[in-house]
Design a protein around this motif. Structure first.
Motif, PDB file in Angstrom:
ATOM      1  N   LEU A  64       0.835  -1.202   0.000  1.00 14.51           N
ATOM      2  CA  LEU A  64       0.000   0.000   0.000  1.00 14.51           C
ATOM      3  C   LEU A  64       0.867   1.249   0.000  1.00 14.51           C
ATOM      4  N   PHE A  65       1.952   1.190   0.759  1.00 12.13           N
ATOM      5  CA  PHE A  65       2.846   2.346   0.797  1.00 12.13           C
ATOM      6  C   PHE A  65       3.470   2.568  -0.582  1.00 12.13           C
ATOM      7  N   GLN A  66       3.820   1.459  -1.228  1.00 10.85           N
ATOM      8  CA  GLN A  66       4.403   1.590  -2.573  1.00 10.85           C
ATOM      9  C   GLN A  66       3.385   2.193  -3.552  1.00 10.85           C
ATOM     10  N   ASP A  67       2.115   1.788  -3.390  1.00  9.37           N
ATOM     11  CA  ASP A  67       1.056   2.370  -4.238  1.00  9.37           C
ATOM     12  C   ASP A  67       0.983   3.877  -4.045  1.00  9.37           C
TER      13      ASP A  67
ATOM     14  N   LEU B  17      -7.772  10.033   2.280  1.00  7.30           N
ATOM     15  CA  LEU B  17      -6.670   9.276   2.870  1.00  7.30           C
ATOM     16  C   LEU B  17      -5.388   9.519   2.091  1.00  7.30           C
ATOM     17  N   ARG B  18      -5.521   9.426   0.774  1.00  7.58           N
ATOM     18  CA  ARG B  18      -4.364   9.609  -0.095  1.00  7.58           C
ATOM     19  C   ARG B  18      -3.774  11.011   0.078  1.00  7.58           C
ATOM     20  N   ALA B  22      -0.085  11.903   1.493  1.00  8.44           N
ATOM     21  CA  ALA B  22       0.812  12.363   0.420  1.00  8.44           C
ATOM     22  C   ALA B  22       2.099  12.940   0.979  1.00  8.44           C
ATOM     23  N   GLN B  23       2.001  13.509   2.175  1.00  6.23           N
ATOM     24  CA  GLN B  23       3.162  14.143   2.775  1.00  6.23           C
ATOM     25  C   GLN B  23       4.266  13.127   3.072  1.00  6.23           C
ATOM     26  N   ILE B 141      -3.032  17.382 -10.339  1.00  2.94           N
ATOM     27  CA  ILE B 141      -4.135  16.502  -9.940  1.00  2.94           C
ATOM     28  C   ILE B 141      -4.125  16.143  -8.466  1.00  2.94           C
ATOM     29  N   GLU B 142      -2.955  16.199  -7.826  1.00  7.63           N
ATOM     30  CA  GLU B 142      -2.926  15.942  -6.385  1.00  7.63           C
ATOM     31  C   GLU B 142      -2.044  17.001  -5.754  1.00  7.63           C
ATOM     32  N   VAL B 143      -2.508  17.555  -4.645  1.00  8.87           N
ATOM     33  CA  VAL B 143      -1.714  18.586  -3.987  1.00  8.87           C
ATOM     34  C   VAL B 143      -1.370  18.149  -2.578  1.00  8.87           C
ATOM     35  N   GLY B 144      -0.103  18.157  -2.248  1.00  3.16           N
ATOM     36  CA  GLY B 144       0.327  17.953  -0.873  1.00  3.16           C
ATOM     37  C   GLY B 144       0.721  19.304  -0.308  1.00  3.16           C
ATOM     38  N   GLU B 145       1.352  19.284   0.859  1.00  2.00           N
ATOM     39  CA  GLU B 145       1.689  20.569   1.466  1.00  2.00           C
ATOM     40  C   GLU B 145       2.847  21.231   0.727  1.00  2.00           C
TER      41      GLU B 145
END
Lengths: 161, 282
Positions: A64-67, B17-18, B22-23, B141-145
């Motif tokens: 999951l971490f790799q994903d 969750l993602r 992401a951080q 498409i995805e933003v982290g800090e």
């Protein structure tokens, strides 16, 4: 000094960390198909030679971490890891006695299986695959196996005993 | 595991969750970027004065050329504003850009994504257009800090509304999964489009600003057996080479962006309501 058991866990964690870093190391766009499946290789090594140290739950979390790391749908790598780990558990007693190149051949098959599930999930995500390219990682992983085997063997013997 | 895959793919329940996690992955990309940084540092540090001089000369010449073009642009922009007033249309807007640096490339060979070193802290947002020096590259498409993921226009899940610069014919340019080609969707057989045409973003869909170069038409195939033309175009942006990218803020988001530069750019879409027909130029 750490106790040998603890030492082993440190080695395992370190090897997976290195594999994770290598699995996102930037490659030219066209070369990306040739990236070996580092995490899978390391996981296969530990299951073959220390089958009791790596649990399936741990592999799931690792996958999951790799994903997350690679930005692919959740579950893609853990699915492959768990399926391959199961095949490894069934076959490790035989494979340990193989010569190193015969092991490589077996690695080709295992990584190929993981690639199938990977691309199956990718296909569901709307990125269908064309051609035989998906076997390139299996080939490069098989070629890398002797190096990986030597490195991890070396590390275990040096620090574990 | 299968359930997880299906839930992740067909619902967006796992998205929060993602985003939260992401951080965790940013350090990995920062680590793998170290060799590139060392290389940049080496290039900057160990360089002879002669080389610097030559580069300086070249840059000065280039600047001169660009300034000449800019002079023309100013009068053209003013003319454009006047014409737009005559048409009762909205005024020219300035886009603001923020320079970002590429820190990683998605390891998945089927997807064309890159990771950049700007995140919510710098004002980056989901859906933000990304340029390089040559054309449109894609969108966030995805933003982290402190980092975010950019989907390139060549990804097979990406499409962008474009128009032919020569005559304004509109089309949709889809990524093909091949870095060097986009394909135009549903172009009818009698459309005036030929090889060499420049495709610019049309601003329809309100995601990308109008008028940025997207691709150049490479090949147009008229197959009588097919309902539509097969049009292959090559992206203008150097999708696999550019290391410095520009994040575009439309005028409305500008206020909150620290360190952003302003850049004279294309007009916003023409609005038909008279209330928005603001008078006066820039």
């Amino acid at each position: 000094m750490l106790s040998p058991q603890l030492n082993l866990y440190v080695i395992i964690a370190f090897s997976f960390l290195v594999a994770l870093v290598l699995s996102v190391y930037p490659l030219p766009m066209d070369m990306r198909w040739w990236r070996p499946e580092f995490v899978l290789l390391v996981a296969i090594y530990w299951i073959f030679f220390m089958p009791l140290t790596v649990s399936f739950i741990l592999l799931c979390i690792l996958g999951l971490f790799q994903d997350l790391l690679e930005g692919v749908p959740f579950g893609q790598h853990s699915l492959g890891l768990v399926i391959v780990a199961y095949i490894c558990i069934l076959s490790y007693q035989r494979v340990r006695n193989f010569s190193i190149w015969r092991q490589s051949g077996w690695i080709f098959v295992l990584v190929g299986v993981a690639q199938l599930t990977d691309n199956w999930v990718q296909g569901m995500a709307g990125r269908p695959l064309s051609g035989i390219q998906f076997l390139y990682p299996a080939l490069s992983s098989a070629l890398l196996w002797p190096v990986c085997h030597w490195w991890l063997n070396n590390m275990t013997h040096r620090y574990h005993h | 595991m299968m359930v997880l895959v299906v839930v992740g793919l067909y619902t967006d329940r796992l998205e929060p969750l993602r985003e939260k996690l992401a951080q965790l992955v940013t350090p990995f990309y920062q680590i793998t970027d170290v060799p590139g940084r060392v290389n940049d540092w080496r290039k900057d540090t160990f360089v002879s004065q002669a080389d610097l001089k030559i580069e300086n000369e070249a840059l000065k010449t280039e600047l001169l050329i660009h300034q000449r073009k800019l002079q023309q642009l100013a009068s053209l922009a003013a003319e454009n504003v006047r014409l737009r007033q005559l048409l009762n249309a909205s005024q020219m807007l300035q886009d603001t850009v923020l320079i970002a640096e590429l820190i990683g490339v998605s390891p998945n060979p089927l997807s064309h994504k890159v990771i950049i070193n700007r995140g919510t802290k710098d004002g980056a947002f989901k859906g933000q257009p990304v340029l390089d020096a040559f054309g449109l590259m894609g969108q966030v498409i995805e933003v982290g800090e402190t980092s975010s993921t950019v989907l390139l226009i060549s990804d097979s899940t990406h499409a962008i509304p474009v128009q032919v610069n020569r005559n304004g014919v509109r089309a949709i340019a889809e990524g093909t999964g091949d870095l060097n080609s986009l394909s135009l969707r549903h172009v009818s057989a009698n459309t005036d489009i030929r090889a060499g045409d420049l495709l610019v973003s049309s601003g329809l869909g309100e995601r990308f600003p109008v008028g940025y170069p997207v691709a150049e038409v490479l090949q147009v195939v008229r197959d009588p057996g097919k309902a539509f033309l097969t049009v292959i175009a090559q992206p203008m942006a150097r999708l696999d080479r550019s290391r410095h990218l520009l994040l575009v803020f439309a005028d409305r988001d500008k206020a909150s962006v620290p360190g952003a530069l302003s850049l004279p750019a294309a007009a916003t879409s023409i609005s038909s309501s008279s209330s928005s027909a603001v008078s006066g130029g820039r």
